[in-house]
Structure formats: C-alpha cells, structure tokens
Design an enzyme around this catalytic site. Sequence first.
Site, PDB file in Angstrom:
ATOM      1  N   LYS A 245     -67.700 -46.378  32.691  1.00  0.00           N
ATOM      2  CA  LYS A 245     -66.878 -45.928  33.812  1.00  0.00           C
ATOM      3  C   LYS A 245     -66.326 -44.551  33.461  1.00  0.00           C
ATOM      4  O   LYS A 245     -65.574 -44.391  32.499  1.00  0.00           O
ATOM      5  CB  LYS A 245     -65.737 -46.903  34.076  1.00  0.00           C
ATOM      6  CG  LYS A 245     -64.873 -46.504  35.281  1.00  0.00           C
ATOM      7  CD  LYS A 245     -63.777 -47.520  35.536  1.00  0.00           C
ATOM      8  CE  LYS A 245     -62.917 -47.154  36.729  1.00  0.00           C
ATOM      9  NZ  LYS A 245     -61.841 -48.139  36.969  1.00  0.00           N
ATOM     10  N   LYS A 298     -70.448 -46.557  36.562  1.00  0.00           N
ATOM     11  CA  LYS A 298     -69.640 -46.075  37.680  1.00  0.00           C
ATOM     12  C   LYS A 298     -69.177 -44.649  37.390  1.00  0.00           C
ATOM     13  O   LYS A 298     -68.623 -44.413  36.309  1.00  0.00           O
ATOM     14  CB  LYS A 298     -68.433 -46.997  37.879  1.00  0.00           C
ATOM     15  CG  LYS A 298     -67.517 -46.605  39.033  1.00  0.00           C
ATOM     16  CD  LYS A 298     -66.305 -47.526  39.117  1.00  0.00           C
ATOM     17  CE  LYS A 298     -65.404 -47.123  40.278  1.00  0.00           C
ATOM     18  NZ  LYS A 298     -64.190 -47.956  40.386  1.00  0.00           N
TER      19      LYS A 298
END
Length: 378
Positions: A245, A298
């Site tokens: 992320k 992400k």
Amino acid sequence: MRVCTLSLLLSSAAALSLKGGDVGKLDVGGFSPLSGERPALVKNNVDGVWVPQRARPRRNRKSEAVRSMVRESLVTPRNLIYPLFIHEEDFETPIESMPGCMRHSLKHMLEEVADAWQYGVRTFVLFPKVPDELKTNFGEESYNPNGIVPRAVSMIKEAFPESIVCTDVALDPYSDQGHDGIVEDGKILNDETIEQLCKQSVCQARAGSDVVAPSDMMDGRVGAIRDALDSEGFTDVSILAYTAKYASAFYGPFRDALDSHPGFGDKKTYQQDPANGREALIEAALDAAEGADMLMVKPGMPYLDVIRRLRDESHLPIAAYHVSGEYAMLKAAVERGWLDEKAAVMESLVCFKRAGADIVLTYFAKQAAQWMCEDGLF
C-alpha cells in the site's frame, strides 16, 4: 489545379485492383516493392502480393470467435470485490468527488448488495463513515460490537449467507487524528496500534466477517492478527493483507467519503514510497510468512509493475485495488465525453488480470458485472 489533380489520383487509386500489384503503378518515382533485383514483396501462386511469412499473429485476431477462444485474461463478476461506504444516517449521501458512489444507510446497503448480487457480484468490503464524537486517538469504536461495521456485517450475512463480506482493519476511520494508528508526539506507534487492530479483527470475525483486510501497514500486524483470530477459534477467517500500500496521491476521494483525511502531516512513515518496487517483495514475503491468505497492491493501475512482481514471486492470490482517484479520473473523462466509459472500465479490469491480479476491488464492480451480463458473457 492541385486539388483537382489530387482528386483525380485518389479516384484512380480507388478504381484499381490490389490483385496483381496494380497499386505499384501509382508509386511516385518509379518505385515498386514488387520489382527490382531484391524486391521487398513477391507474388503468390494466384498472382497476389505476398509476404512469405509463415507465422502470422493476426490469424488469432481475425474474428471475435477466434479472439474469445484464445483470450488469455478473463474478468468475471466473481473476480470483483465491491466496496461500499456506510453511515448511521437513514438516507443515502452522494460522494461529490466519486460520481455514482454513495454513503449508504444500512437499509440501502442491503438494497445495493441485492442489486449487485443479481449480476453475479458475491464479495463486498465495508468502509464506515464514523461520527466525529466517536473518534479517539485509540480508535476504541473500531471494536465496539454494536458499532456500524459489526451490525452491517451481520445484516449482510443474514440476508445473503453465501456472500463474502470483507472488513477493513485500520484505525483511520475511527481516529480523531486521521491516521491508521495511535499517535504519540507526532509519531504513529506500531506495536501499540497492533493491539487495537487485533481487537478490531476479532470483533469483526465475531460479527461474521469472512475476510479481514488490514490496511494500516504496521510492521508485524498480519502475524499478530492471525494469532488473535486463531486463539479465538476463527481459524477459517481469511486475511487479505494490504501488502504493498503506497503513500499515494490517488486516495483523496476515498478520504472525502469517510471524512478521514490525516489530521496532520502525511502517511509516508508507514505506507510505501511510490518510488520503490523491490520493497513490495519484502512486504510480500513477510505477510506470507505471517499467515496472509491473499496479498493486495494499492493503488492499482499506476502499480501494474508491482502486481506483476508479486505475481512472479508469490503463489498466493493477488488483489489489486482500483482506487478512488482512478475511479474519479475515469468518471471525469467520461463526463466530458473524452472516454467511452464501458470500454475504458473493462479495459482497465482486463489490465489488472493481465498483470497478474486474481481479484480486483473496484467501485465499478456492479456496473462492470451488469455489462458482462448484458453482453452474455456470464
């Protein structure tokens, strides 16, 4: 005069047959690729222009039937996870920076699940908008068994027992600091935060969550959450780890939806540097060793290379998050008539699959599934 001459030449070209190399007669300067000591082209047995090449990749593209037969990357509604924003109000609130997305009341949430269900979407992830008066530095509301997320999970599982309900594990929706962890003297505390995340995960599992998804990026949290779940008897609850992320600029609309912008600074001390790709492999190895069942990247589209790196290095399922900023950009271009929405969205989803993702979290999940059904694909 020049216009008339050009028109005459074009009309003559249209009248000529391609067979037999007649097009060469129009070439300026006497050049023809079919003539000379070493011609670029030759003629075949039926007097047509011929490039003597046995392998012709275009044969596998000659019709939709052939293209669909050899297609490498297929997206189905079952590959999609549909994120849903929820709040305690009894009405829906449009999210201005995410056209088409809403904060749902729990009643409307069930209606949205039912609507997506008819098109084959079976997996949902919940993100709560928490009232400011319930937010604290320690995020205690995150493990309130009567909180909005446990109630929402129970409602979906009761109405749609075959659904897969995923729950976000992080403190930022519940934090008065707007960060994913406990703050002390301007720093995000790692181990103390993990204690809260363990409580949150167990609370969600007790409510019926099928998959907990730690998005906080604290070091060691996957192993601690795995142990916490197992010790309470939830060995079947899966962990979808936000493995890679990144501290990205593409999260703004999501933070609008949850009113969870950082209260100070940024998240660069715990989320990954967008410049780093190899670092994702370190995170992936740690998460796998600690018991993650699935690994997520992400954002999605700007990080296709990271998806591919994880796919090449790991045998675990890989998820990609088609994040709010990507959604907002596509919607903005569509609103201005610059892109065809269906074509652009479906191409984006295929790109995730081609890069190596097995699962895609996308705000287009319901719409994409509907398009697939309308096209007779599923």
